[in-house]
Scaffold this motif. Structure first.
Motif, PDB file in Angstrom:
ATOM      1  N   TYR A 139      50.548  62.864  64.261  1.00  0.00           N
ATOM      2  CA  TYR A 139      51.836  63.708  64.010  1.00  0.00           C
ATOM      3  C   TYR A 139      52.910  63.203  64.820  1.00  0.00           C
ATOM      4  CZ  TYR A 139      48.765  66.919  61.418  1.00  0.00           C
ATOM      5  OH  TYR A 139      47.798  67.590  60.670  1.00  0.00           O
ATOM      6  N   PRO A 140      54.066  63.240  64.214  1.00  0.00           N
ATOM      7  CA  PRO A 140      55.479  63.042  64.966  1.00  0.00           C
ATOM      8  C   PRO A 140      55.370  64.273  66.114  1.00  0.00           C
ATOM      9  CG  PRO A 140      55.891  63.127  62.661  1.00  0.00           C
ATOM     10  CD  PRO A 140      54.456  63.258  62.856  1.00  0.00           C
ATOM     11  N   THR A 141      55.927  63.905  67.243  1.00  0.00           N
ATOM     12  CA  THR A 141      55.811  65.266  68.057  1.00  0.00           C
ATOM     13  C   THR A 141      56.310  66.562  67.559  1.00  0.00           C
ATOM     14  OG1 THR A 141      55.825  63.528  69.970  1.00  0.00           O
ATOM     15  CG2 THR A 141      56.367  65.764  70.426  1.00  0.00           C
ATOM     16  N   GLU A 142      57.410  66.465  66.936  1.00  0.00           N
ATOM     17  CA  GLU A 142      58.075  67.730  66.588  1.00  0.00           C
ATOM     18  C   GLU A 142      57.110  68.202  65.578  1.00  0.00           C
ATOM     19  OE1 GLU A 142      59.785  64.225  64.000  1.00  0.00           O
ATOM     20  OE2 GLU A 142      59.519  64.761  66.394  1.00  0.00           O
ATOM     21  N   GLN A 143      56.286  67.836  64.746  1.00  0.00           N
ATOM     22  CA  GLN A 143      55.247  68.484  63.971  1.00  0.00           C
ATOM     23  C   GLN A 143      54.016  68.709  64.423  1.00  0.00           C
ATOM     24  OE1 GLN A 143      55.129  66.266  60.208  1.00  0.00           O
ATOM     25  NE2 GLN A 143      57.419  66.168  60.164  1.00  0.00           N
ATOM     26  N   SER A 144      53.839  68.492  65.738  1.00  0.00           N
ATOM     27  CA  SER A 144      52.358  68.566  66.287  1.00  0.00           C
ATOM     28  C   SER A 144      52.171  69.978  66.899  1.00  0.00           C
ATOM     29  CB  SER A 144      52.176  67.621  67.470  1.00  0.00           C
ATOM     30  OG  SER A 144      53.171  68.283  68.512  1.00  0.00           O
ATOM     31  N   PHE A 193      45.441  73.261  66.234  1.00  0.00           N
ATOM     32  CA  PHE A 193      45.000  72.219  65.470  1.00  0.00           C
ATOM     33  C   PHE A 193      43.384  72.523  64.927  1.00  0.00           C
ATOM     34  CE2 PHE A 193      42.606  68.221  64.830  1.00  0.00           C
ATOM     35  CZ  PHE A 193      43.239  67.639  63.681  1.00  0.00           C
ATOM     36  N   VAL A 194      42.704  73.025  65.963  1.00  0.00           N
ATOM     37  CA  VAL A 194      41.292  73.212  65.277  1.00  0.00           C
ATOM     38  C   VAL A 194      41.385  74.459  64.669  1.00  0.00           C
ATOM     39  CG1 VAL A 194      39.151  73.766  66.295  1.00  0.00           C
ATOM     40  CG2 VAL A 194      40.271  72.037  67.715  1.00  0.00           C
ATOM     41  N   GLU A 195      41.922  75.333  64.937  1.00  0.00           N
ATOM     42  CA  GLU A 195      41.707  76.522  63.851  1.00  0.00           C
ATOM     43  C   GLU A 195      42.262  76.186  62.572  1.00  0.00           C
ATOM     44  OE1 GLU A 195      44.602  79.149  66.329  1.00  0.00           O
ATOM     45  OE2 GLU A 195      42.879  79.909  67.248  1.00  0.00           O
ATOM     46  N   LEU A 196      43.395  75.467  62.465  1.00  0.00           N
ATOM     47  CA  LEU A 196      43.893  75.275  61.035  1.00  0.00           C
ATOM     48  C   LEU A 196      42.716  74.289  60.461  1.00  0.00           C
ATOM     49  CD1 LEU A 196      47.582  74.314  62.094  1.00  0.00           C
ATOM     50  CD2 LEU A 196      46.454  76.136  60.406  1.00  0.00           C
ATOM     51  N   ASP A 197      42.107  73.367  61.071  1.00  0.00           N
ATOM     52  CA  ASP A 197      40.947  72.440  60.656  1.00  0.00           C
ATOM     53  C   ASP A 197      40.013  73.333  60.129  1.00  0.00           C
ATOM     54  OD1 ASP A 197      40.511  69.513  60.208  1.00  0.00           O
ATOM     55  OD2 ASP A 197      39.287  69.460  62.028  1.00  0.00           O
ATOM     56  N   ASP A 247      30.281  81.429  64.131  1.00  0.00           N
ATOM     57  CA  ASP A 247      30.528  82.349  64.877  1.00  0.00           C
ATOM     58  C   ASP A 247      32.150  82.396  64.993  1.00  0.00           C
ATOM     59  OD1 ASP A 247      31.261  80.441  66.591  1.00  0.00           O
ATOM     60  OD2 ASP A 247      29.296  80.984  68.013  1.00  0.00           O
ATOM     61  N   ASN A 248      32.971  81.475  64.677  1.00  0.00           N
ATOM     62  CA  ASN A 248      34.351  81.310  64.583  1.00  0.00           C
ATOM     63  C   ASN A 248      34.784  81.197  66.064  1.00  0.00           C
ATOM     64  OD1 ASN A 248      34.944  81.538  61.924  1.00  0.00           O
ATOM     65  ND2 ASN A 248      35.003  83.495  61.808  1.00  0.00           N
ATOM     66  N   GLU A 249      33.930  80.895  66.970  1.00  0.00           N
ATOM     67  CA  GLU A 249      34.125  80.621  68.274  1.00  0.00           C
ATOM     68  C   GLU A 249      34.498  79.229  68.622  1.00  0.00           C
ATOM     69  OE1 GLU A 249      32.465  81.487  72.915  1.00  0.00           O
ATOM     70  OE2 GLU A 249      31.204  82.197  71.125  1.00  0.00           O
ATOM     71  N   ILE A 250      35.560  78.783  69.110  1.00  0.00           N
ATOM     72  CA  ILE A 250      36.086  77.551  69.585  1.00  0.00           C
ATOM     73  C   ILE A 250      35.963  77.536  71.271  1.00  0.00           C
ATOM     74  CG2 ILE A 250      38.144  75.937  69.864  1.00  0.00           C
ATOM     75  CD1 ILE A 250      38.995  77.400  67.035  1.00  0.00           C
ATOM     76  N   LYS A 251      35.134  76.393  71.763  1.00  0.00           N
ATOM     77  CA  LYS A 251      34.656  76.553  73.181  1.00  0.00           C
ATOM     78  C   LYS A 251      35.429  75.145  73.679  1.00  0.00           C
ATOM     79  CE  LYS A 251      30.412  78.731  71.845  1.00  0.00           C
ATOM     80  NZ  LYS A 251      28.958  78.287  71.691  1.00  0.00           N
ATOM     81  N   GLU A 252      35.691  75.341  74.870  1.00  0.00           N
ATOM     82  CA  GLU A 252      36.296  74.217  75.875  1.00  0.00           C
ATOM     83  C   GLU A 252      34.916  73.246  76.131  1.00  0.00           C
ATOM     84  OE1 GLU A 252      38.537  75.069  79.135  1.00  0.00           O
ATOM     85  OE2 GLU A 252      39.705  76.405  77.979  1.00  0.00           O
ATOM     86  N   VAL A 253      35.229  72.117  75.960  1.00  0.00           N
ATOM     87  CA  VAL A 253      34.344  70.933  76.224  1.00  0.00           C
ATOM     88  C   VAL A 253      34.891  70.028  77.130  1.00  0.00           C
ATOM     89  CG1 VAL A 253      34.867  69.452  74.147  1.00  0.00           C
ATOM     90  CG2 VAL A 253      32.497  69.599  75.152  1.00  0.00           C
TER      91      VAL A 253
END
Length: 179
Positions: free
Chosen positions: A71-76, A82-86, A103-109
């Motif tokens: 993405y262009p920076t201004e649209q990032s 990003f993950v939630e939209l994905d 479980d809708n849980e997004i975890k750090e990795v």
């Protein structure tokens, strides 16, 4: 009913057809400011631009996939957004014959490759057909540059992760974006 049985059979045959990433041989992809290495038995299947966003898809011989979005920076986005939209797009696009549970849980990795740490987000979900479950895992990472932000997302059935994880790491470790 016969159609459904054939569809279920094809789904699980494809889910079980993953081949190990060929880590002894690699190919290099370089085009329009993106570069990365990937296993020789994988294939870059798409590279196109739609509404200022570039999409590149790298696929294994089975069902593992790496999706690169630039993405262009201004649209990032922030990586979590990003993950939630994905995830929202995945839920909307899944065929009605399949069920998606998470479980809708997004975890750090954190992924360490040759002493370099990559921080990303992990999302796990389950796809099922007539009560047969195929757990999946998806990880996303962001790579900001001066004018663009690239997001790398890999996805695979959990049972195949060991076969393709080396390929995922190879792309992640070698990925470069130039302005």
């Amino acid at each position: 009913m016969k159609y459904l049985n054939i569809l279920v059979l094809l789904f699980f045959i494809s889910a079980c057809s993953e081949k190990p990433a060929d880590m002894n041989n690699q190919l290099k992809y370089e085009k329009d400011g993106l570069s990365f290495s990937y296993p020789a038995n994988w294939e870059v299947t798409e590279d196109f631009v739609s509404e200022d966003v570039r999409f590149v898809f790298v696929e294994s011989p089975g069902d593992a996939i790496i999706k690169i979005e630039v993405y262009p920076t201004e649209q990032s986005f922030e990586l979590k957004e990003f993950v939630e939209l994905d995830v929202e797009a995945l839920i909307k696009e899944i065929p009605s014959i399949l069920e998606l549970d998470s479980d809708n849980e997004i975890k750090e990795v954190k992924t360490s490759i040759n002493g370099t740490e990559f921080h990303g987000l992990k999302y796990e979900f389950n796809i099922s057909v007539v009560n047969i479950d195929v757990p999946h895992v998806s990880e996303s990472y962001s790579f900001p540059s001066h004018e663009k932000v690239a997001y790398l997302t890999n996805q695979v059935a959990k049972e195949d992760l060991g076969k393709v994880n080396g390929g995922f790491k190879q792309v992640l470790a070698t990925f470069k974006i130039e302005p």
